[in-house]
Design a protein around this motif. Structure first.
Motif, PDB file in Angstrom:
ATOM      1  N   SER A 169       4.258   5.686  -5.020  1.00 34.08           N
ATOM      2  CA  SER A 169       4.475   5.570  -6.661  1.00 34.08           C
ATOM      3  C   SER A 169       3.623   6.771  -6.746  1.00 34.08           C
ATOM      4  O   SER A 169       3.847   7.329  -8.056  1.00 34.08           O
ATOM      5  CB  SER A 169       3.837   4.330  -7.413  1.00 34.08           C
ATOM      6  OG  SER A 169       4.132   4.479  -8.919  1.00 34.08           O
ATOM      7  N   VAL A 170       2.793   6.918  -6.899  1.00 36.54           N
ATOM      8  CA  VAL A 170       1.868   7.679  -7.246  1.00 36.54           C
ATOM      9  C   VAL A 170       2.538   9.227  -6.721  1.00 36.54           C
ATOM     10  O   VAL A 170       1.992  10.204  -7.715  1.00 36.54           O
ATOM     11  CB  VAL A 170       0.397   7.818  -6.163  1.00 36.54           C
ATOM     12  CG1 VAL A 170      -0.357   8.782  -6.569  1.00 36.54           C
ATOM     13  CG2 VAL A 170      -0.210   6.602  -7.052  1.00 36.54           C
ATOM     14  N   LEU A 171       2.879   9.493  -5.560  1.00 39.33           N
ATOM     15  CA  LEU A 171       3.693  11.382  -5.228  1.00 39.33           C
ATOM     16  C   LEU A 171       4.427  11.139  -6.137  1.00 39.33           C
ATOM     17  O   LEU A 171       4.822  12.848  -6.088  1.00 39.33           O
ATOM     18  CB  LEU A 171       3.609  10.766  -3.802  1.00 39.33           C
ATOM     19  CG  LEU A 171       3.299  10.424  -2.743  1.00 39.33           C
ATOM     20  CD1 LEU A 171       2.993  10.377  -1.098  1.00 39.33           C
ATOM     21  CD2 LEU A 171       1.819  11.589  -2.463  1.00 39.33           C
ATOM     22  N   LYS A 185       1.346  -0.814   0.503  1.00 37.77           N
ATOM     23  CA  LYS A 185      -0.114   0.169  -0.268  1.00 37.77           C
ATOM     24  C   LYS A 185       0.741   1.060   0.279  1.00 37.77           C
ATOM     25  O   LYS A 185       0.523   2.381  -0.937  1.00 37.77           O
ATOM     26  CB  LYS A 185      -1.175   0.259   1.489  1.00 37.77           C
ATOM     27  CG  LYS A 185      -2.598  -0.995   0.788  1.00 37.77           C
ATOM     28  CD  LYS A 185      -3.155  -0.136  -0.178  1.00 37.77           C
ATOM     29  CE  LYS A 185      -4.091  -0.249   0.487  1.00 37.77           C
ATOM     30  NZ  LYS A 185      -5.008   0.130  -1.339  1.00 37.77           N
ATOM     31  N   PHE A 186       1.404   1.382   0.538  1.00 39.61           N
ATOM     32  CA  PHE A 186       2.572   2.578   0.745  1.00 39.61           C
ATOM     33  C   PHE A 186       3.569   2.585  -0.448  1.00 39.61           C
ATOM     34  O   PHE A 186       4.182   3.917  -1.131  1.00 39.61           O
ATOM     35  CB  PHE A 186       3.679   2.556   2.375  1.00 39.61           C
ATOM     36  CG  PHE A 186       2.757   2.806   3.316  1.00 39.61           C
ATOM     37  CD1 PHE A 186       2.576   4.178   3.767  1.00 39.61           C
ATOM     38  CD2 PHE A 186       3.432   1.954   4.466  1.00 39.61           C
ATOM     39  CE1 PHE A 186       1.335   4.242   4.648  1.00 39.61           C
ATOM     40  CE2 PHE A 186       2.572   1.640   5.794  1.00 39.61           C
ATOM     41  CZ  PHE A 186       1.227   2.797   5.732  1.00 39.61           C
ATOM     42  N   SER A 187       3.607   1.299  -1.202  1.00 39.03           N
ATOM     43  CA  SER A 187       5.139   1.847  -2.267  1.00 39.03           C
ATOM     44  C   SER A 187       3.773   2.199  -3.207  1.00 39.03           C
ATOM     45  O   SER A 187       4.501   2.865  -3.461  1.00 39.03           O
ATOM     46  CB  SER A 187       5.317   0.917  -2.618  1.00 39.03           C
ATOM     47  OG  SER A 187       6.019  -0.496  -1.794  1.00 39.03           O
ATOM     48  N   SER A 188       2.048   1.364  -3.158  1.00 37.58           N
ATOM     49  CA  SER A 188       1.721   2.437  -3.935  1.00 37.58           C
ATOM     50  C   SER A 188       1.146   4.086  -4.552  1.00 37.58           C
ATOM     51  O   SER A 188       1.740   4.433  -4.757  1.00 37.58           O
ATOM     52  CB  SER A 188       0.256   1.988  -4.200  1.00 37.58           C
ATOM     53  OG  SER A 188       0.544  -0.080  -4.355  1.00 37.58           O
ATOM     54  N   LEU A 189       1.307   4.232  -2.970  1.00 39.14           N
ATOM     55  CA  LEU A 189       1.609   5.998  -3.033  1.00 39.14           C
ATOM     56  C   LEU A 189       2.349   6.364  -2.887  1.00 39.14           C
ATOM     57  O   LEU A 189       2.374   7.733  -3.714  1.00 39.14           O
ATOM     58  CB  LEU A 189       1.133   5.969  -0.613  1.00 39.14           C
ATOM     59  CG  LEU A 189      -0.784   5.120  -0.418  1.00 39.14           C
ATOM     60  CD1 LEU A 189      -0.799   5.966   1.127  1.00 39.14           C
ATOM     61  CD2 LEU A 189      -1.590   6.461  -1.285  1.00 39.14           C
TER      62      LEU A 189
END
Length: 132
Positions: free
Chosen positions: A126-128, A120-124
Motif C-alpha cells: 500500500s505504501v509503495l 505487513k506485506f500488504s501495508s508495504l
C-alpha cells in the motif's frame, strides 16, 4: 537500521519454529506405535540463554548435561527427546491425544503468523502504491 525493522525477521523466525514444531509433532504421531520410540519436542533455547547470559557459570559433570557455552546462536530453538516417561507397554511414550492437541495449537499459531506477515506485506504494498 533495517528498512523493514525487526518485525518481518521475527515473524520469519517464528514461522521457522512453527514449521519445525509441526514436523516434530508429525514424526511423533507417525511413530505412536513404534516400539521404544521416545517423543520429541521443540523448545526455545533463547529463553534460558537470555536469562543466564554471562551471569551463570555451568560445570558439566556428566556428558548428558547441557552445555550452555556451545549454544548455536543462529537458531533459537532445538529438539529435545523425552526419555523420562513410558505410556505404552512397548517402551513408547507418545501420548496421541497430547500430540493431536499440540498439532491443532501449532496450526493455529502458524496461520496467525502467516496472516500477520501478509498484513505487513500488504501495508508495504500500500505504501509503495502511494496509499491506494
Amino acid at each position: 537500521m533495517s528498512f523493514f525493522g525487526s518485525t518481518i525477521q521475527n515473524l520469519e523466525k517464528s514461522l521457522d519454529f512453527a514449521t519445525v514444531k509441526n514436523n516434530t509433532i508429525a514424526q511423533n504421531i507417525a511413530n505412536a506405535d513404534t516400539t521404544n520410540y521416545k517423543s520429541k519436542n521443540v523448545v526455545f533455547k533463547d529463553v534460558l540463554k537470555n536469562e543466564l547470559e554471562d551471569t551463570f557459570e555451568t560445570k558439566r559433570t556428566d556428558p548428558r548435561h547441557l552445555s550452555f557455552s556451545n549454544l548455536d546462536r543462529s537458531q533459537s530453538f532445538r529438539i529435545t527427546q523425552n526419555n523420562s516417561t513410558m505410556y505404552n507397554h512397548n517402551g513408547n511414550n507418545v501420548d496421541i491425544d497430547k500430540e493431536m492437541t499440540d498439532l491443532a495449537k501449532n496450526q493455529i499459531y502458524y496461520q496467525a503468523l502467516v496472516d500477520r506477515i501478509n498484513g505487513k506485506f500488504s501495508s508495504l504494498q500500500s505504501v509503495l502504491r502511494g496509499g491506494n
